[in-house]
Structure formats: structure tokens, C-alpha cells
Design a protein around this motif. Structure first.
Motif, PDB file in Angstrom:
ATOM      1  N   GLU A  91      17.912  50.270  22.759  1.00 38.56           N
ATOM      2  CA  GLU A  91      16.958  50.636  21.720  1.00 38.56           C
ATOM      3  C   GLU A  91      15.521  50.506  22.219  1.00 38.56           C
ATOM      4  N   ALA A  92      14.687  51.453  21.807  1.00 40.81           N
ATOM      5  CA  ALA A  92      13.272  51.451  22.159  1.00 40.81           C
ATOM      6  C   ALA A  92      12.446  51.173  20.910  1.00 40.81           C
ATOM      7  N   ASP A  93      11.145  50.969  21.107  1.00 43.89           N
ATOM      8  CA  ASP A  93      10.253  50.810  19.959  1.00 43.89           C
ATOM      9  C   ASP A  93      10.129  52.126  19.195  1.00 43.89           C
ATOM     10  N   VAL A  94      10.187  53.250  19.926  1.00 47.60           N
ATOM     11  CA  VAL A  94      10.169  54.569  19.314  1.00 47.60           C
ATOM     12  C   VAL A  94      11.592  54.910  18.867  1.00 47.60           C
ATOM     13  N   PRO A  95      11.802  55.260  17.588  1.00 41.90           N
ATOM     14  CA  PRO A  95      13.176  55.421  17.066  1.00 41.90           C
ATOM     15  C   PRO A  95      14.016  56.477  17.765  1.00 41.90           C
ATOM     16  N   ASP A  96      13.414  57.562  18.233  1.00 41.05           N
ATOM     17  CA  ASP A  96      14.207  58.647  18.814  1.00 41.05           C
ATOM     18  C   ASP A  96      14.222  58.629  20.330  1.00 41.05           C
ATOM     19  N   LYS A  97      13.959  57.454  20.914  1.00 48.30           N
ATOM     20  CA  LYS A  97      14.002  57.306  22.366  1.00 48.30           C
ATOM     21  C   LYS A  97      14.796  56.066  22.748  1.00 48.30           C
ATOM     22  N   VAL A  98      15.030  55.896  24.053  1.00 47.11           N
ATOM     23  CA  VAL A  98      15.720  54.713  24.567  1.00 47.11           C
ATOM     24  C   VAL A  98      14.867  54.064  25.648  1.00 47.11           C
ATOM     25  N   ARG A  99      15.203  52.845  25.971  1.00 51.84           N
ATOM     26  CA  ARG A  99      14.771  52.207  27.207  1.00 51.84           C
ATOM     27  C   ARG A  99      15.902  52.399  28.214  1.00 51.84           C
ATOM     28  N   ASN A 100      15.571  52.917  29.393  1.00 46.19           N
ATOM     29  CA  ASN A 100      16.568  53.088  30.449  1.00 46.19           C
ATOM     30  C   ASN A 100      16.604  51.777  31.226  1.00 46.19           C
ATOM     31  N   ALA A 101      17.523  50.894  30.865  1.00 40.56           N
ATOM     32  CA  ALA A 101      17.473  49.496  31.284  1.00 40.56           C
ATOM     33  C   ALA A 101      18.519  49.153  32.330  1.00 40.56           C
ATOM     34  N   CYS A 102      18.075  48.435  33.344  1.00 41.09           N
ATOM     35  CA  CYS A 102      18.953  47.903  34.378  1.00 41.09           C
ATOM     36  C   CYS A 102      19.224  46.436  34.055  1.00 41.09           C
ATOM     37  N   LEU A 103      20.480  46.106  33.801  1.00 43.25           N
ATOM     38  CA  LEU A 103      20.875  44.756  33.415  1.00 43.25           C
ATOM     39  C   LEU A 103      21.652  44.085  34.548  1.00 43.25           C
ATOM     40  N   VAL A 104      21.371  42.819  34.769  1.00 45.28           N
ATOM     41  CA  VAL A 104      22.070  42.046  35.795  1.00 45.28           C
ATOM     42  C   VAL A 104      22.955  41.015  35.107  1.00 45.28           C
ATOM     43  N   HIS A 105      24.253  41.082  35.419  1.00 44.69           N
ATOM     44  CA  HIS A 105      25.215  40.121  34.870  1.00 44.69           C
ATOM     45  C   HIS A 105      25.714  39.197  35.971  1.00 44.69           C
ATOM     46  N   ALA A 106      25.750  37.909  35.658  1.00 49.44           N
ATOM     47  CA  ALA A 106      26.221  36.892  36.594  1.00 49.44           C
ATOM     48  C   ALA A 106      27.748  36.824  36.572  1.00 49.44           C
ATOM     49  N   PRO A 107      28.345  36.143  37.556  1.00 46.21           N
ATOM     50  CA  PRO A 107      29.819  36.065  37.622  1.00 46.21           C
ATOM     51  C   PRO A 107      30.485  35.403  36.421  1.00 46.21           C
ATOM     52  N   ASP A 108      29.715  34.734  35.577  1.00 43.45           N
ATOM     53  CA  ASP A 108      30.306  34.185  34.353  1.00 43.45           C
ATOM     54  C   ASP A 108      30.154  35.137  33.167  1.00 43.45           C
ATOM     55  N   GLY A 109      29.592  36.314  33.426  1.00 41.04           N
ATOM     56  CA  GLY A 109      29.455  37.316  32.383  1.00 41.04           C
ATOM     57  C   GLY A 109      28.114  37.342  31.692  1.00 41.04           C
ATOM     58  N   ARG A 110      27.279  36.330  31.905  1.00 37.60           N
ATOM     59  CA  ARG A 110      25.971  36.292  31.234  1.00 37.60           C
ATOM     60  C   ARG A 110      25.027  37.366  31.777  1.00 37.60           C
ATOM     61  N   CYS A 111      24.230  37.963  30.896  1.00 40.76           N
ATOM     62  CA  CYS A 111      23.150  38.838  31.331  1.00 40.76           C
ATOM     63  C   CYS A 111      21.960  37.955  31.682  1.00 40.76           C
ATOM     64  N   VAL A 112      21.539  37.989  32.946  1.00 45.84           N
ATOM     65  CA  VAL A 112      20.501  37.068  33.416  1.00 45.84           C
ATOM     66  C   VAL A 112      19.178  37.766  33.728  1.00 45.84           C
ATOM     67  N   ALA A 113      19.148  39.095  33.688  1.00 41.96           N
ATOM     68  CA  ALA A 113      17.893  39.801  33.944  1.00 41.96           C
ATOM     69  C   ALA A 113      17.973  41.203  33.362  1.00 41.96           C
ATOM     70  N   ARG A 114      16.805  41.714  32.986  1.00 46.31           N
ATOM     71  CA  ARG A 114      16.691  43.074  32.461  1.00 46.31           C
ATOM     72  C   ARG A 114      15.419  43.707  32.995  1.00 46.31           C
ATOM     73  N   TYR A 115      15.554  44.922  33.540  1.00 47.22           N
ATOM     74  CA  TYR A 115      14.394  45.710  33.963  1.00 47.22           C
ATOM     75  C   TYR A 115      14.455  47.071  33.292  1.00 47.22           C
TER      76      TYR A 115
END
Length: 282
Positions: free
Chosen positions: A96-120
Motif C-alpha cells: 500500500e502507498a500513501d496515494v490510494p491508486d498506487k503501490v510501493r514497489n518494496a523489497c523485503l528481507v526475511h530472516a531464517p526464522d521468518g521475520r521481516c527484518v528490512a524493507r526498501y
């Protein structure tokens, strides 16, 4: 002993895909490739940009957008990371983006325990007019603002996405990193002209490894992506590549190689930071 010298090597993999308009099919392909990477000893795997969907309708990703922290694609990434005991750089996920009809193209990093530890969130949005070939990511994507690095088993990793590759100031803003990752979906036109030379340049000027995971082939939606997923060392040497089609590109990050290159040519120590004098002559 210096802790930097004690740091073990890290086996990393770039997954190359030819994603379809069907999310379920793409996730099944990505799962199979992740398992291949783990079977070959990878501790870190990078998925390509738009790994979950490439559609002829650019707005399809807007309809699929998820709230950060919850959603089918994010849940899948978390499950795979935990199931395989693997660090996963999740290509890009439409959030989800701040603008309703757009997205954030996000790169997410997940650790070996499944947690999301970073977002770009992708900062630079691609636009191209080349004959009948026209792209404008700004129509559906809201740009990010923050440069992001993350520690993965003692290795400093800088996150970037596709078109970011053309903006060297982004990588300088990361500081001294050990690895740059680049999920991408370069077009055939731009990839043929510039892909490898830009990746090698980023490795050379930042004296770090570069791992690029690409879309690579002719998609059902009609788009053709360049492929050529690469693993590049800090001297700019291409250590592994895959020209086209689905597959896995792997390589090992070695601390001694980083130290060798940085000692041989200590460019980071030679940098002159601060303001430069600009002279203009008529």
C-alpha cells in the motif's frame, strides 16, 4: 583475532524467473528455485523484481497490493524463509502507498526464522520511450525515500531495485557495504545495451560484491526481459551468470577477496568528501 577476519564466507544465490500473470504459478516456481538454491548450499537467496506477477495490465499489481506486515505474498515469503532456514530478499512486493491508486514497489528481507527484518521501497521509477516500447512506472508506483542497508550474518548488504542501478549516488549513500543486491526486470532493449556494464561499474566503484536477480525471457503478457542474472566480485569480474530462462546463479562472498581488493586499490580512503569548487568559463 580481528572479528572482521573471522567472518565466515556466505553462499548467496540469485533466482531468475519468467513470471506470468498468475501469482500461484509464480510462487510455485519461486519455491522450487529456492529449494534448488538451498540444496546447493545457499544461505541467502534473492528473488527478481515482480517475481509474484508480471501482467499486461500494469494496474493488476495495484489490485494485489498488501498492507505492510500482512498479505498472501508476504506470508509466503515468511513461510519459505522459516521452512528453508534461509535469508530471502523478496524481490519486490506491491505494498500500500500513501496515494490510494498506487503501490510501493518494496523489497523485503526475511530472516531464517521468518521475520521481516528490512524493507526498501524503490526510489527511482523507470520510464522509457523507444518506438512502440513505452514504460512509465510513475503511473502506478509511488517512489520511496530512504536508502536501506541490512546486516546478514555479519555482511553489510545494500538494497536496491532495477532502475536504481543507473544512479550511483544511491550506492554512495549506503556507505561501505559488502554486497549490493539488485532484484530487476530490465527490458530486453535496455538490458542488451547497459545491464552488465552498469552492474560491473557498481561493483568496481563500491569495491563490493553485486548479486543481481533478473526476470529473463519472453513473458505471457508480451513483455521481453533481458535476464543475465549475475554474481560480480569487488574487482568487477563476473563469477557466474545465466543468460535467459529460469534458474539459479550462485556464488560465495569471501572476506579475504574484499580485503584484497580494498588493500590493492584503497579508493574509499582516497575519496574527497564535502563540497567541490565548480568553475565555469565562458
Amino acid at each position: 583475532m580481528d572479528k572482521e577476519k573471522e567472518r565466515p564466507s556466505l553462499r548467496a544465490a540469485a533466482l531468475q524467473m519468467v513470471s506470468t500473470p498468475r501469482v500461484a504459478d509464480n510462487l510455485a516456481t519461486a519455491e522450487r528455485l529456492l529449494e534448488l538454491a538451498v540444496d546447493s548450499g545457499a544461505r541467502l537467496a534473492v528473488l527478481p523484481e515482480y517475481f509474484a506477477i508480471i501482467s499486461a495490465d500494469a494496474r493488476e499489481k495495484v489490485r494485489l497490493r498488501e498492507r505492510f506486515g500482512a498479505g498472501p505474498i508476504q506470508d509466503w515469503l515468511a513461510r519459505q524463509a522459516a521452512r528453508l532456514g534461509l535469508w530471502i530478499v523478496g524481490g519486490t512486493v506491491p505494498l500500500e502507498a500513501d496515494v490510494p491508486d498506487k503501490v510501493r514497489n518494496a523489497c523485503l528481507v526475511h530472516a531464517p526464522d521468518g521475520r521481516c527484518v528490512a524493507r526498501y521501497d524503490k526510489i527511482h521509477l523507470f520510464g522509457l520511450r523507444h518506438g512502440e516500447e513505452v514504460y512509465d512506472e510513475g503511473e502506478t508506483i509511488e517512489p520511496g525515500e530512504a536508502v536501506v542497508t541490512v546486516d546478514i550474518e555479519g555482511w553489510t548488504v545494500g538494497l536496491s531495485i532495477c532502475y536504481d542501478l543507473r544512479f550511483p549516488e544511491l550506492y554512495r549513500a549506503m556507505g561501505l557495504v559488502d554486497l549490493i543486491v539488485l532484484p530487476a526486470a530490465f527490458t530486453w532493449t535496455t538490458g542488451r545495451a547497459h545491464w552488465e556494464v552498469l552492474l560491473r561499474a557498481r561493483a568496481i566503484e563500491n569495491q563490493c560484491y553485486v548479486l543481481a536477480a533478473a526476470q529473463g525471457g519472453r513473458h505471457e503478457a508480451g513483455r521481453r526481459t533481458w535476464g543475465d542474472s549475475l554474481f560480480v566480485d569487488p574487482w568487477g569480474e563476473v563469477l557466474a551468470s545465466l543468460p535467459e530462462g529460469e534458474g539459479v546463479v550462485q556464488g560465495t562472498l569471501r572476506r579475504e577477496r574484499l580485503d584484497e581488493v580494498r588493500a590493492r586499490l584503497p579508493a574509499w580512503q582516497h575519496r574527497r568528501e564535502g563540497s567541490f569548487i565548480r568553475r565555469v568559463y565562458a
